[in-house]
Write a protein that holds these residues in place. Structure first.
Motif, PDB file in Angstrom:
ATOM      1  N   GLY A   1      -4.667  46.347  37.553  1.00 32.51           N
ATOM      2  CA  GLY A   1      -6.120  46.529  37.594  1.00 32.51           C
ATOM      3  C   GLY A   1      -6.876  45.587  36.676  1.00 32.51           C
ATOM      4  N   ASP A   2      -6.177  44.575  36.130  1.00 31.55           N
ATOM      5  CA  ASP A   2      -6.814  43.631  35.209  1.00 31.55           C
ATOM      6  C   ASP A   2      -7.159  42.327  35.919  1.00 31.55           C
ATOM      7  OD1 ASP A   2      -6.491  45.348  33.016  1.00 31.55           O
ATOM      8  OD2 ASP A   2      -4.436  44.623  32.682  1.00 31.55           O
ATOM      9  N   PRO A   3      -8.298  41.725  35.582  1.00 30.03           N
ATOM     10  CA  PRO A   3      -8.597  40.391  36.111  1.00 30.03           C
ATOM     11  C   PRO A   3      -7.723  39.365  35.406  1.00 30.03           C
ATOM     12  CG  PRO A   3     -10.267  41.039  34.526  1.00 30.03           C
ATOM     13  CD  PRO A   3      -9.369  42.240  34.709  1.00 30.03           C
ATOM     14  N   ILE A   4      -7.556  38.209  36.002  1.00 30.72           N
ATOM     15  CA  ILE A   4      -6.732  37.165  35.384  1.00 30.72           C
ATOM     16  C   ILE A   4      -7.269  35.799  35.753  1.00 30.72           C
ATOM     17  CG2 ILE A   4      -5.099  37.203  37.340  1.00 30.72           C
ATOM     18  CD1 ILE A   4      -2.897  36.399  35.305  1.00 30.72           C
ATOM     19  N   GLY A   5      -7.071  34.849  34.854  1.00 29.68           N
ATOM     20  CA  GLY A   5      -7.432  33.468  35.121  1.00 29.68           C
ATOM     21  C   GLY A   5      -6.224  32.584  34.868  1.00 29.68           C
ATOM     22  N   ALA A   6      -6.038  31.551  35.691  1.00 28.90           N
ATOM     23  CA  ALA A   6      -4.880  30.670  35.526  1.00 28.90           C
ATOM     24  C   ALA A   6      -5.143  29.319  36.172  1.00 28.90           C
ATOM     25  CB  ALA A   6      -3.633  31.306  36.151  1.00 28.90           C
ATOM     26  N   PHE A   7      -4.546  28.297  35.590  1.00 24.31           N
ATOM     27  CA  PHE A   7      -4.555  26.977  36.218  1.00 24.31           C
ATOM     28  C   PHE A   7      -3.497  26.984  37.315  1.00 24.31           C
ATOM     29  CE2 PHE A   7      -6.092  26.069  31.886  1.00 24.31           C
ATOM     30  CZ  PHE A   7      -7.254  25.366  32.187  1.00 24.31           C
ATOM     31  N   VAL A   8      -3.872  26.527  38.506  1.00 23.37           N
ATOM     32  CA  VAL A   8      -2.959  26.567  39.651  1.00 23.37           C
ATOM     33  C   VAL A   8      -3.034  25.254  40.428  1.00 23.37           C
ATOM     34  CG1 VAL A   8      -2.372  27.757  41.804  1.00 23.37           C
ATOM     35  CG2 VAL A   8      -3.224  29.079  39.862  1.00 23.37           C
ATOM     36  N   LYS A   9      -1.871  24.774  40.810  1.00 15.47           N
ATOM     37  CA  LYS A   9      -1.777  23.588  41.667  1.00 15.47           C
ATOM     38  C   LYS A   9      -1.587  24.059  43.107  1.00 15.47           C
ATOM     39  CE  LYS A   9       0.746  19.185  42.054  1.00 15.47           C
ATOM     40  NZ  LYS A   9       1.868  18.382  41.477  1.00 15.47           N
ATOM     41  N   ASN A  10      -2.512  23.697  43.975  1.00 12.55           N
ATOM     42  CA  ASN A  10      -2.448  24.086  45.381  1.00 12.55           C
ATOM     43  C   ASN A  10      -2.097  22.897  46.272  1.00 12.55           C
ATOM     44  OD1 ASN A  10      -3.087  26.775  44.960  1.00 12.55           O
ATOM     45  ND2 ASN A  10      -5.297  26.412  45.108  1.00 12.55           N
ATOM     46  N   LYS A  11      -1.624  23.210  47.465  1.00 14.11           N
ATOM     47  CA  LYS A  11      -1.265  22.170  48.423  1.00 14.11           C
ATOM     48  C   LYS A  11      -2.165  22.271  49.649  1.00 14.11           C
ATOM     49  CE  LYS A  11       2.600  22.589  50.726  1.00 14.11           C
ATOM     50  NZ  LYS A  11       4.053  22.613  51.042  1.00 14.11           N
ATOM     51  N   SER A  12      -2.720  21.131  50.040  1.00 14.39           N
ATOM     52  CA  SER A  12      -3.556  21.105  51.233  1.00 14.39           C
ATOM     53  C   SER A  12      -2.686  20.886  52.467  1.00 14.39           C
ATOM     54  CB  SER A  12      -4.606  19.992  51.130  1.00 14.39           C
ATOM     55  OG  SER A  12      -3.979  18.743  50.952  1.00 14.39           O
ATOM     56  N   GLU A  13      -3.275  21.033  53.624  1.00 11.03           N
ATOM     57  CA  GLU A  13      -2.544  20.968  54.892  1.00 11.03           C
ATOM     58  C   GLU A  13      -1.864  19.614  55.099  1.00 11.03           C
ATOM     59  OE1 GLU A  13      -1.754  20.151  59.041  1.00 11.03           O
ATOM     60  OE2 GLU A  13      -3.331  19.186  57.830  1.00 11.03           O
ATOM     61  N   ASN A  14      -2.468  18.532  54.567  1.00 12.37           N
ATOM     62  CA  ASN A  14      -1.897  17.193  54.762  1.00 12.37           C
ATOM     63  C   ASN A  14      -0.851  16.837  53.706  1.00 12.37           C
ATOM     64  OD1 ASN A  14      -3.414  16.731  52.492  1.00 12.37           O
ATOM     65  ND2 ASN A  14      -4.840  15.300  53.460  1.00 12.37           N
ATOM     66  N   GLY A  15      -0.473  17.803  52.868  1.00 15.85           N
ATOM     67  CA  GLY A  15       0.570  17.572  51.869  1.00 15.85           C
ATOM     68  C   GLY A  15       0.053  17.134  50.522  1.00 15.85           C
ATOM     69  N   GLU A  16      -1.243  16.832  50.428  1.00 10.83           N
ATOM     70  CA  GLU A  16      -1.818  16.455  49.140  1.00 10.83           C
ATOM     71  C   GLU A  16      -2.027  17.715  48.291  1.00 10.83           C
ATOM     72  OE1 GLU A  16      -5.315  14.186  49.786  1.00 10.83           O
ATOM     73  OE2 GLU A  16      -4.258  12.508  50.718  1.00 10.83           O
ATOM     74  N   HIS A  17      -2.344  17.508  47.016  1.00 10.90           N
ATOM     75  CA  HIS A  17      -2.525  18.666  46.143  1.00 10.90           C
ATOM     76  C   HIS A  17      -3.900  18.619  45.472  1.00 10.90           C
ATOM     77  CE1 HIS A  17      -1.370  15.709  43.009  1.00 10.90           C
ATOM     78  NE2 HIS A  17      -2.101  16.473  42.220  1.00 10.90           N
ATOM     79  N   TYR A  18      -4.317  19.753  44.997  1.00  9.99           N
ATOM     80  CA  TYR A  18      -5.548  19.851  44.210  1.00  9.99           C
ATOM     81  C   TYR A  18      -5.379  20.983  43.211  1.00  9.99           C
ATOM     82  CZ  TYR A  18      -6.608  23.620  47.564  1.00  9.99           C
ATOM     83  OH  TYR A  18      -6.559  24.749  48.347  1.00  9.99           O
ATOM     84  N   TRP A  19      -5.835  20.743  41.982  1.00 13.84           N
ATOM     85  CA  TRP A  19      -5.738  21.739  40.914  1.00 13.84           C
ATOM     86  C   TRP A  19      -6.999  22.598  40.890  1.00 13.84           C
ATOM     87  CZ3 TRP A  19      -1.837  23.119  37.682  1.00 13.84           C
ATOM     88  CH2 TRP A  19      -0.731  22.264  37.601  1.00 13.84           C
ATOM     89  N   VAL A  20      -6.826  23.855  40.522  1.00  9.81           N
ATOM     90  CA  VAL A  20      -7.966  24.768  40.354  1.00  9.81           C
ATOM     91  C   VAL A  20      -7.754  25.600  39.088  1.00  9.81           C
ATOM     92  CG1 VAL A  20      -8.311  24.959  42.845  1.00  9.81           C
ATOM     93  CG2 VAL A  20      -6.926  26.678  41.669  1.00  9.81           C
TER      94      VAL A  20
END
Length: 422
Positions: free
Chosen positions: A76-95
């Motif tokens: 029940g706690d909120p959380i924040g984190a740095f995450v590396k995601n992958k786009s459909e074309n295989g590239e990545h983007y950090w959030v």
């Protein structure tokens, strides 16, 4: 170019002004998202909707991060984190992702990350991923390793880290975009900074009094060499022991109360940051121009407004709890100051007793009293720092509450105007 002017394509870049939003059910299955989330991920909406959120998970992300992420959310706690995601074309983007529990799922808001803390955590993730791959550690063990990495960076725990991270990310984003500083966040950040300094002094005091315990013992030993003339020093040493024991008890209470205060401050600051982002998210959804099948804009705006109100209320409550906890600090400080005065009196009494004894053995006692004098001066200065620091914390929290009250009054007036207009 505004968020709503951007076309929905896999080539869309993730800019500093952008906010990516998604809502999932309890299993992490995507229910809705804003158009920018879909465009940055590069996946068509029909593929994203009803797909597990891990469809955008990058293979470079340590599993321990997600173990910690879901553990906190399910508590029940909120959380924040740095995450590396992958786009459909295989590239990545950090959030930098901030996820909060809803009644029937979770909402996630993402910013484009930047700054030294982000760069540091990227390196930590690399080490964590290598450990997972070479040592075959479980996700839970990996999460524990992440927390240890966080502590090595100087944070008390993960909540302290994520609060610092979201505060910095919002501050850097606002500065880069030319947005006005969130005054409430600024006051709370100053309160947090001031308390951290007080906390350092409390720990120094605990260490100092632990070392001080040997002084009364040494005084008793030296007094035994003075026969009957040393009886008074035995009494003085006993009084020192009693007074310092009482001070140590008060300092321990202060530390315990301070730990609770720090937790309340961290939560209040984090929730205030979340509230700012959620307010922006409501505006993002309200002005969405790209409609996606299965997403009712009005329903989503309603859900997000309710979430925003909940977290605003939680943030306000956190501030009030912090203010209430600080009320008891002044009485503890006053009691410590009184006991300090008692030790000072004992020191003067010891000086008088030494002056009345013509004995070479008093040289050792004089050295002990001189050391006691230095101790009292140092601890007196430290007590002043703690009192001033706690007063500053109290002032900043009071200011934050006043800003919060004004904001809520303006929000009520705005909402009332919308109701009349409708």
């Amino acid at each position: 170019m505004s968020n709503t002017d951007k076309c929905v394509s896999a080539s869309t870049k993730f800019e500093m002004a952008d906010i990516l939003v998604s809502r999932t059910d309890k299993r992490g299955v995507i229910q809705t998202a804003n158009a920018l989330f879909q465009s940055v991920s590069g996946h068509p909406w029909e593929k994203l909707r009803h797909a597990p959120h891990k469809v955008i998970r990058h293979q470079d992300m340590p599993k321990g991060v997600f173990w910690l992420f879901w553990t906190m959310l399910q508590q029940g706690d909120p959380i924040g984190a740095f995450v590396k995601n992958k786009s459909e074309n295989g590239e990545h983007y950090w959030v930098f992702a901030i996820a909060t529990p809803l009644d029937d799922g979770y909402m996630s808001v993402r910013l484009k990350p930047q700054g030294p803390l982000f760069e540091t955590i990227v390196k930590s993730y690399e080490k964590l991923l290598a450990a997972e791959q070479s040592k075959e550690v479980t996700p839970e063990e990996s999460a524990a390793m992440l927390v240890e990495h966080i502590k090595d960076l100087g944070f008390r725990d993960y909540k302290a880290f994520m609060t610092k991270a979201v505060t910095e990310q919002i501050g850097m984003r606002d500065q880069e975009l030319g947005n006005p500083t969130n005054v409430m966040i600024a006051h709370m950040a100053k309160a947090m900074e001031a308390w951290e300094k007080v906390s350092v002094e409390i720990h120094k005091t605990i260490e100092a009094f632990a070392k001080f315990e040997r002084l009364p013992v040494n005084m008793r030993i030296q007094a035994t060499h003075l026969s009957d003339a040393g009886n008074a020093f035995g009494v003085i040493a006993g009084n020192f022991t009693t007074l310092t024991g009482q001070i140590k008890g008060l300092i321990s209470s202060l530390l315990k109360s301070g730990t609770a205060l720090e937790s309340a401050l961290l939560e209040g600051l984090f929730l205030t940051c979340v509230t700012q982002l959620q307010t922006e998210v409501v505006d993002v959804f309200r002005h969405e121009v790209h409609q996606m099948d299965g997403v009712d804009k009005d329903t989503e705006v309603s859900i997000m407004q309710a979430q925003n109100q909940r977290y605003n209320a939680k943030s306000t409550e956190g501030l009030k709890v912090s203010a209430s906890q600080l009320d008891g600090f002044n009485s503890i400080f006053a009691s410590i100051k009184t006991l300090h005065s008692g030790i000072s009196v004992m020191r003067v009494t010891a000086d008088i007793e030494i002056s009345q004894i013509q004995n070479l053995q008093t040289a050792s006692l004089s050295a002990i009293v001189e050391e006691l004098e230095k101790f009292l001066q140092t601890e007196g200065d430290r007590l002043t720092l703690m009192v001033d620091g706690a007063s500053l914390v109290q002032h900043e929290i009071k200011c934050a509450l006043e800003v919060n009250a004004k904001n809520n009054k303006s929000l009520d007036a705005y909402s009332g105007g919308l109701l009349k207009a409708s």
